[in-house]
Write an enzyme that holds these catalytic residues in place. Structure first.
Site, short mmCIF file in Angstrom:
data_model
loop_
_atom_site.label_atom_id
_atom_site.label_comp_id
_atom_site.label_asym_id
_atom_site.label_seq_id
_atom_site.Cartn_x
_atom_site.Cartn_y
_atom_site.Cartn_z
N ASP A 51 -27.52 11.61 -33.11
CA ASP A 51 -26.39 12.55 -32.87
C ASP A 51 -25.15 11.84 -32.33
O ASP A 51 -24.02 12.25 -32.62
CB ASP A 51 -26.79 13.72 -31.95
N LYS A 100 -36.91 14.48 -24.25
CA LYS A 100 -36.44 15.84 -23.98
C LYS A 100 -37.53 16.90 -24.05
O LYS A 100 -37.30 18.02 -24.51
CB LYS A 100 -35.30 16.20 -24.96
C1 BGC Z 1 -32.50 10.72 -27.26
C2 BGC Z 1 -31.28 10.21 -28.00
C3 BGC Z 1 -30.27 11.31 -28.18
C4 BGC Z 1 -29.96 11.96 -26.85
C5 BGC Z 1 -28.95 13.09 -26.95
C6 BGC Z 1 -32.09 11.44 -25.98
O1 BGC Z 1 -33.21 12.03 -25.38
O2 BGC Z 1 -33.37 9.66 -26.94
O3 BGC Z 1 -31.67 9.67 -29.26
O4 BGC Z 1 -29.12 10.79 -28.76
O5 BGC Z 1 -31.14 12.47 -26.27
O6 BGC Z 1 -29.36 14.11 -27.79
#
Ligand code: BGC
Length: 491
Positions: A229, A194
């Protein structure tokens, strides 16, 4: 802000309506007089998700899940053990904290739990946005910032929150990035996602990073649960509803977790985990099998800080939908003069058009699409006529439809895998999929495309048993609940 004890955390899935009370119908290109550019026609063809494509994605998701459960590294899906072997029961009691780090904001929360009778006596939370430079800084800087805000929040404890004398405050840490969990309260960061690129954290135990930062702040707390999460959301949903079996996040990023049988996890080293079921964090953002991708997806991926990774996430989640649309419009502007001759400098800036902008444009049901024109002007700096605005809406719809439908296919893939292992346990009774994340919560068209795909794939009878419920902020409460069930003081 205080939430009343009786407030329902798990809400129900609301029908998909625009602020004006109706869904924007998909525009018929020819009848509305849009001059269809070859780029648009190609895009629609390449992004199409008819039933066979959805079915392929659902099947591939189920197959990748099995491969990831069989051996470590067996598929794109990491299928991470959460070490959460029992979900909340309602008996949890006491004061617990949660810290939620997963996107551009982090949240701190405290909750006073009163057991089966009183349930959630009170909660308070604060949301803090993470300064952009910390997303690219060092691990220490990021964790020091978090610990200092947590310390400030803890100082304000009072009212109905009460810690028994002599006890340490306990915290559930929701950390929403891929972590190789080593126990319920420790885990090694595999990689950032992200858009985070913090140095010095990958390969480290993130609980140790937080503990060290808390020590530097002289904050005496114990992390009793480290959770993703999705796992927090599932725990939060299960607290209210025994049928919650799957949790999905559709926000900046995306992921899903679900309840799995221990004997269906061949890679489990030995049966050291002594209950019959556990929660598996799929990390489905890394899925990539059979997705209908375009040159725009490939270019965006190549330019990203994690090329070749998180392809499902880059196709369906909130961080990326706006950027895919910007890239398409930019090509249309250059090749087809969609917005006239001038191409403003800022139009070429990655991520200048955001998913909430697409959503706001898609809610415009006026004849002249004035809001669309304004948003285009404010974001990418272009002037537009009615035809251009209609084309823009078509592009948004194409990308959002693909995202929502593929997310729906992913969910069916998980349910299908669960059903194959225990006939009737999923499709033969009410099964709840707890959903959270801004994309799902705020984008009615996305939600409705997702639901359509689930219904198309499962058929109307079975899909009646599959309830997709919005579990707002469930992950914070869920992490606190898991801190309670893993408390060193018992409960
Ligand atoms: C992460 C996950 C997370 C998801 C939602 C992804 O980029 O790898 O661990 O649960 O985003 O937040």
């Amino acid at each position: 802000m205080s939430i009343a004890a009786t407030s329902t955390i798990v809400g129900s899935f609301s029908p998909t309506r625009s602020p004006t009370g109706r869904l924007r119908p998909r525009m018929a290109l020819r009848s509305s007089g849009i001059s269809v550019t070859p780029i648009l026609a190609d895009l629609q063809k390449n992004c199409a998700t008819p039933l066979p494509v959805l079915r392929h994605v659902a099947d591939a998701m189920a197959a990748d899940m099995r491969a990831g459960l069989a051996v470590e590294g067996g598929s794109d899906l990491k299928m991470i053990l959460s070490y959460v072997n029992s979900l909340p029961t309602g008996n949890e009691k006491g004061l617990f904290y949660a810290l939620d780090l997963g996107g551009t904001n982090f949240r701190v929360l405290r909750v006073q739990l009163g057991g089966k009778e009183e349930r959630v006596i009170d909660t308070e939370f604060e949301q803090v946005s993470i300064p952009e430079e910390l997303m690219f800084g060092t691990s220490e800087e990021l964790f020091d910032f978090i610990a200092s805000r947590l310390a400030r929040f803890v100082e304000k404890e009072g009212g109905r929150f009460c810690l028994p004398h002599g006890r340490k405050r306990e915290i559930g840490f929701t950390f929403s990035f891929p972590v190789k969990q080593t126990s319920i309260d420790s885990g090694i960061l595999i990689k950032w996602t992200k858009g985070f690129a913090v140095s010095g954290t990958a390969g480290k135990d993130v609980v140790a990073c937080l503990n060290e930062a808390m020590e530097r702040q002289e904050l005496n707390m114990r992390v009793s649960a480290l959770v993703n999460d999705t796992v927090g959301t599932l725990a939060g949903a299960r607290y209210w509803d025994d049928d919650a079996m799957v949790a999905v996040i559709l926000g900046t990023g995306t992921n899903a977790c679900y309840v799995e049988r221990m004997d269906a996890i061949p890679k489990l080293p030995d049966q050291t985990l002594n209950s019959r079921r556990t929660i598996i964090n799929t990390e489905w953002g890394a899925f990539s099998n059979g997705l209908p991708l375009t040159e725009f997806d490939r270019d965006m991926d190549a330019a990203s800080i994690n090329p070749g990774e998180q392809i499902f996430e880059k196709t369906i989640s909130g961080m990326y939908l706006g950027e895919i649309v910007r890239r398409i419009l930019y090509k249309m502007a250059k090749a087809d003069d969609l917005f006239g001759d001038a191409i403003p400098e800022k139009f070429s800036k990655p991520f200048i058009l955001r998913t909430p902008d697409l959503c706001a444009m898609q809610q415009d049901s006026s004849d002249d699409l004035e809001a669309v024109g304004l948003i285009l002007n404010n974001t990418i700096g272009v002037a537009s006529n009615l035809n251009a605005r209609k084309v823009v809406l078509e592009v948004c719809d194409t990308i959002v439809k693909r995202g929502g439908r593929l997310a729906g296919a992913g969910i069916v893939g998980i349910l299908q895998k669960m059903e194959e292992d225990s006939k009737g346990v999923v499709f033969g009774k009410r099964t709840v999929v707890a959903m959270d994340g801004g994309l799902y919560e705020h984008y009615p068209q996305y939600r409705s495309y997702l639901q359509d795909a689930v219904t198309e794939l499962l058929g109307s009878e079975i899909s009646k048993n599959v309830i997709i419920e919005h579990s707002k902020d469930g992950s914070g409460i869920g992490a606190a609940l898991l801190a309670a069930s893993n408390s060193k003081y018992g409960h």
